[in-house]
Design an enzyme around this catalytic site. Structure first.
Site, PDB file in Angstrom:
ATOM      1  N   GLU A 182       0.842  -1.197   0.000  1.00 59.45           N
ATOM      2  CA  GLU A 182       0.000   0.000   0.000  1.00 59.45           C
ATOM      3  C   GLU A 182       0.873   1.241   0.000  1.00 59.45           C
ATOM      4  O   GLU A 182       1.944   1.272   0.628  1.00 59.45           O
ATOM      5  CB  GLU A 182      -0.912  -0.003   1.230  1.00 59.45           C
ATOM      6  CG  GLU A 182      -1.955   1.098   1.276  1.00 59.45           C
ATOM      7  CD  GLU A 182      -2.944   0.865   2.417  1.00 59.45           C
ATOM      8  OE1 GLU A 182      -3.345  -0.294   2.649  1.00 59.45           O
ATOM      9  OE2 GLU A 182      -3.313   1.864   3.075  1.00 59.45           O
ATOM     10  N   ASP A 191       0.230   5.361   0.593  1.00 60.71           N
ATOM     11  CA  ASP A 191      -0.842   6.206   1.127  1.00 60.71           C
ATOM     12  C   ASP A 191      -0.549   7.690   1.088  1.00 60.71           C
ATOM     13  O   ASP A 191       0.516   8.140   1.529  1.00 60.71           O
ATOM     14  CB  ASP A 191      -1.088   5.886   2.614  1.00 60.71           C
ATOM     15  CG  ASP A 191      -1.668   4.513   2.850  1.00 60.71           C
ATOM     16  OD1 ASP A 191      -2.214   3.931   1.909  1.00 60.71           O
ATOM     17  OD2 ASP A 191      -1.568   4.038   3.987  1.00 60.71           O
ATOM     18  N   GLU A 235      -2.964  10.513   2.981  1.00 56.15           N
ATOM     19  CA  GLU A 235      -4.171  10.761   3.763  1.00 56.15           C
ATOM     20  C   GLU A 235      -4.136  12.207   4.237  1.00 56.15           C
ATOM     21  O   GLU A 235      -3.110  12.687   4.734  1.00 56.15           O
ATOM     22  CB  GLU A 235      -4.268   9.825   4.968  1.00 56.15           C
ATOM     23  CG  GLU A 235      -4.568   8.389   4.594  1.00 56.15           C
ATOM     24  CD  GLU A 235      -4.823   7.518   5.817  1.00 56.15           C
ATOM     25  OE1 GLU A 235      -5.935   7.003   5.966  1.00 56.15           O
ATOM     26  OE2 GLU A 235      -3.881   7.377   6.627  1.00 56.15           O
TER      27      GLU A 235
END
Length: 292
Positions: free
Chosen positions: A99, A101, A103
């Site tokens: 993953e 990311d 955010e």
């Protein structure tokens, strides 16, 4: 002042390029949850996600990617966004997933957003770096990019590199390379942790909250039937998985000295958390890549 001018000029150029090459959201994405709170508008050129007290919303790419340069323009929740999280990330599936990311953690009116980044390999994360942005991300669209190739994962904001996670497999450190990933995004309530460690809760009198997306571009290797990849601007010529055949310059791209200096400038001025400098969190020692 000169450095700031460079940032502004790069941002404008990035926006112009992305707008010229933007893909159609109807062709590239499925809205996967939210019961109508996610919408594709303007003939596929704009996507919006909404959060209210009942539910947030989210979407995912129709394609899976195995390496690529992914660009998306976002305009984040304005005003009092405390408790909200706008997540924008690549991910595979399963307990040992990879993953990458971005955010965006909301805040009370007038306080800056926190940009949270992380990398998971084989199901293991805990590689957080956080930044304050040098602009208001709610006033206009800005481009957030992930460059993922066999040597690097580079996070960029308006083409400004902010983080480089290098492939150090030769040192025994896992790197995402075998698991195709989809692009996901969601707007959701996380007031148990998102704003000041959960001390500031979502003020639902400001709902519904909304984030907007445009200018998507994936110059990537797309996984097709039989595990083969098609490399190019979302689609292209067939290639054996992992070869990089027909891929763009991103496939072998690294940060030159100038861009390394820009990244260090951003980190010195705007980075507010680095897992590599948090020994209390890692009593057995910080992760090995931190010393390389």
């Amino acid at each position: 002042m000169a450095a700031l001018l460079v940032v502004v000029l790069v941002a404008l150029l990035s926006a112009m390029v992305a707008a010229a090459a933007a893909a159609n959201f109807n062709q590239e994405f499925d809205i996967t949850w939210g019961d109508g709170r996610g919408k594709i508008l303007e003939n596929g050129q704009l996507l919006t996600l909404t959060l209210d007290r009942t539910s947030g919303s989210g979407f995912q790419s129709k394609h899976e990617y195995l390496y690529g340069k992914i660009d998306m323009q976002l305009k984040l929740v304005p005003g009092n966004s405390a408790g909200t999280v706008t997540a924008y990330y690549l991910s595979s599936q399963g307990a040992t997933h990879d993953e990458i990311d971005f955010e965006f953690l909301g805040n009370v009116t007038g306080e800056p957003y926190t940009l949270h980044t992380n990398v998971f390999t084989q199901g293991q994360g805990q590689r957080e770096m956080q930044f304050r942005l040098w602009y208001d991300p709610t006033k206009d669209f800005h481009t957030y990019s992930i460059l993922w190739n066999p040597k690097h994962i580079i996070f960029m904001v308006d083409d400004m590199p902010i983080r480089d996670f290098r492939n150090l497999e030769g040192k025994g450190i896992a790197f995402p390379k075998n698991q195709p990933m989809r692009l996901y995004s969601s707007l959701w309530n996380a007031d148990d942790w998102a704003t000041q460690g959960g001390r500031v809760k979502t003020d639902w009198t400001h709902a519904p909250f909304s984030a907007s997306y445009r200018g998507f571009r994936a110059d990537a290797c797309v996984v097709a039937a039989g595990g083969r990849t098609r490399c190019g601007a979302t689609v292209g010529t067939d290639a054996a998985p992992g070869t990089g055949a027909a891929a763009g310059g991103w496939y072998n791209q690294e940060l030159d000295l100038t861009r390394q200096q820009r990244m260090r400038w951003v980190q010195s001025k705007y980075m507010i958390y680095n897992y590599c400098t948090d020994p209390k969190r890692f009593p057995q020692g910080v992760p090995a890549e931190c010393s390389m």
